[in-house]
Design a protein around this motif. Structure first.
Motif, PDB file in Angstrom:
ATOM      1  N   THR A  85       0.845  -1.201   0.000  1.00 23.95           N
ATOM      2  CA  THR A  85       0.000   0.000   0.000  1.00 23.95           C
ATOM      3  C   THR A  85       0.878   1.248   0.000  1.00 23.95           C
ATOM      4  O   THR A  85       0.513   2.274   0.550  1.00 23.95           O
ATOM      5  CB  THR A  85      -0.971   0.005   1.200  1.00 23.95           C
ATOM      6  OG1 THR A  85      -0.216  -0.171   2.404  1.00 23.95           O
ATOM      7  CG2 THR A  85      -2.008  -1.095   1.075  1.00 23.95           C
ATOM      8  N   ASN A  86       2.057   1.127  -0.621  1.00 24.98           N
ATOM      9  CA  ASN A  86       2.947   2.269  -0.753  1.00 24.98           C
ATOM     10  C   ASN A  86       2.587   3.033  -2.029  1.00 24.98           C
ATOM     11  O   ASN A  86       1.741   2.612  -2.801  1.00 24.98           O
ATOM     12  CB  ASN A  86       4.411   1.806  -0.756  1.00 24.98           C
ATOM     13  CG  ASN A  86       5.334   2.826  -0.138  1.00 24.98           C
ATOM     14  OD1 ASN A  86       5.144   4.010  -0.296  1.00 24.98           O
ATOM     15  ND2 ASN A  86       6.342   2.344   0.559  1.00 24.98           N
ATOM     16  N   LEU A  87       3.265   4.129  -2.272  1.00 25.72           N
ATOM     17  CA  LEU A  87       2.886   5.089  -3.305  1.00 25.72           C
ATOM     18  C   LEU A  87       2.642   4.491  -4.682  1.00 25.72           C
ATOM     19  O   LEU A  87       1.583   4.676  -5.266  1.00 25.72           O
ATOM     20  CB  LEU A  87       3.935   6.207  -3.400  1.00 25.72           C
ATOM     21  CG  LEU A  87       3.617   7.325  -4.393  1.00 25.72           C
ATOM     22  CD1 LEU A  87       2.314   8.016  -4.006  1.00 25.72           C
ATOM     23  CD2 LEU A  87       4.748   8.308  -4.456  1.00 25.72           C
ATOM     24  N   SER A  88       3.602   3.762  -5.236  1.00 24.06           N
ATOM     25  CA  SER A  88       3.429   3.234  -6.600  1.00 24.06           C
ATOM     26  C   SER A  88       2.195   2.343  -6.700  1.00 24.06           C
ATOM     27  O   SER A  88       1.439   2.429  -7.668  1.00 24.06           O
ATOM     28  CB  SER A  88       4.663   2.436  -7.023  1.00 24.06           C
ATOM     29  OG  SER A  88       5.779   3.281  -7.122  1.00 24.06           O
ATOM     30  N   CYS A  89       1.989   1.513  -5.713  1.00 24.98           N
ATOM     31  CA  CYS A  89       0.837   0.612  -5.739  1.00 24.98           C
ATOM     32  C   CYS A  89      -0.474   1.356  -5.507  1.00 24.98           C
ATOM     33  O   CYS A  89      -1.486   1.059  -6.158  1.00 24.98           O
ATOM     34  CB  CYS A  89       1.029  -0.516  -4.727  1.00 24.98           C
ATOM     35  SG  CYS A  89       2.277  -1.726  -5.248  1.00 24.98           S
ATOM     36  N   VAL A  90      -0.459   2.322  -4.606  1.00 24.51           N
ATOM     37  CA  VAL A  90      -1.674   3.099  -4.348  1.00 24.51           C
ATOM     38  C   VAL A  90      -2.078   3.886  -5.595  1.00 24.51           C
ATOM     39  O   VAL A  90      -3.261   3.968  -5.935  1.00 24.51           O
ATOM     40  CB  VAL A  90      -1.502   4.023  -3.126  1.00 24.51           C
ATOM     41  CG1 VAL A  90      -2.626   5.048  -3.035  1.00 24.51           C
ATOM     42  CG2 VAL A  90      -1.453   3.193  -1.856  1.00 24.51           C
TER      43      VAL A  90
END
Length: 189
Positions: A85-90
Motif C-alpha cells: 500500500t505504498n505510493l506506486s501501488c496506491v
C-alpha cells in the motif's frame, strides 16, 4: 524446558547465536526470529523461554515481539496475503483493492478470518513497483498487476497456487548488473 519447544538442532543454533554476542541479551531478536522460523510465530511460552535463556525480563521480550511487525504473536493464517500500500501501488489502485479484499473476507485492517484460513496485511513496499499493484501470498512469489479477479482466484484457491498468478511477470535471462532486484523473490524458481 527447551526440549519440548525446539528440536535439538534448533537448540544448537540458539546456543551458537548467543555465543556470537558479548552480552546474551543482544541475541534477543535473532533468537525470536529463529523461533518464529521454526514455529511460525512466537507464542507466550517461547517468550518465557527466551526470557529465561537470555536472563532478561519477560516484559522486555514482549516489548520486542509487539514492536516488530515481522514477529507474529499468533499463529499465521493458512493463506497470508501481504498487499503493498505504498505510493506506486496506491497510484495503481492498491488502496481500492485492499478495501475490496477486506470486504470480501470480512476482515479488519491487518486481520485474519476467524477460521484462520486467510490473513490480509498492508505492507509498505514489496520492491516490485514496476508490477504495481503487487501482493505476496505466503511469502512468495509476487502477484503483479493485481486485480479484483486475481484476488478472487487467490481466495478461491486458498493461496495454494501463487505461482500461477504471476505468470505474466517476465523472467530475467541473467542477473542484473545493477544488483538485487525484485526478481530475487518473484516468480523464478
Amino acid at each position: 524446558e527447551s526440549t519440548s519447544l525446539f528440536r535439538p538442532e534448533i537448540q544448537e543454533r540458539m546456543a551458537k547465536i548467543v555465543s556470537l554476542y558479548e552480552q546474551k541479551r543482544a541475541a534477543l531478536l535473532p533468537l525470536l526470529n529463529l523461533a518464529q522460523e521454526e514455529l511460525g510465530y512466537v507464542p507466550p511460552e517461547v517468550e518465557q523461554f527466551v526470557s529465561e535463556y537470555l536472563e532478561v525480563p519477560i516484559v522486555h521480550v514482549r516489548e520486542v515481539v509487539s514492536f516488530y511487525t515481522l514477529l507474529r504473536s499468533t499463529p499465521p493464517p493458512k493463506c497470508r496475503i501481504e498487499m503493498c500500500t505504498n505510493l506506486s501501488c496506491v497510484l495503481r489502485g492498491a488502496d481500492r483493492l485492499y478495501r475490496y479484499a477486506q470486504g470480501k473476507l470480512g476482515l479488519p485492517e491487518n486481520g485474519s478470518t476467524a477460521d484462520g484460513r486467510f490473513g490480509l496485511e498492508s505492507v509498505e513496499c514489496l520492491g516490485a513497483c514496476e508490477f504495481a499493484p503487487v501482493a505476496q501470498v505466503n511469502g512468495s512469489p509476487y502477484v503483479g498487476n493485481l486485480t479484483e479477479e486475481k484476488l478472487d482466484q487467490i481466495f478461491a484457491a486458498g493461496g495454494t497456487q501463487a505461482e500461477d498468478w504471476c505468470a505474466e511477470l517476465p523472467k530475467p535471462s541473467a542477473p542484473s548488473a545493477r544488483g538485487p532486484t525484485s526478481w530475487k523473490r518473484s516468480c523464478t524458481p
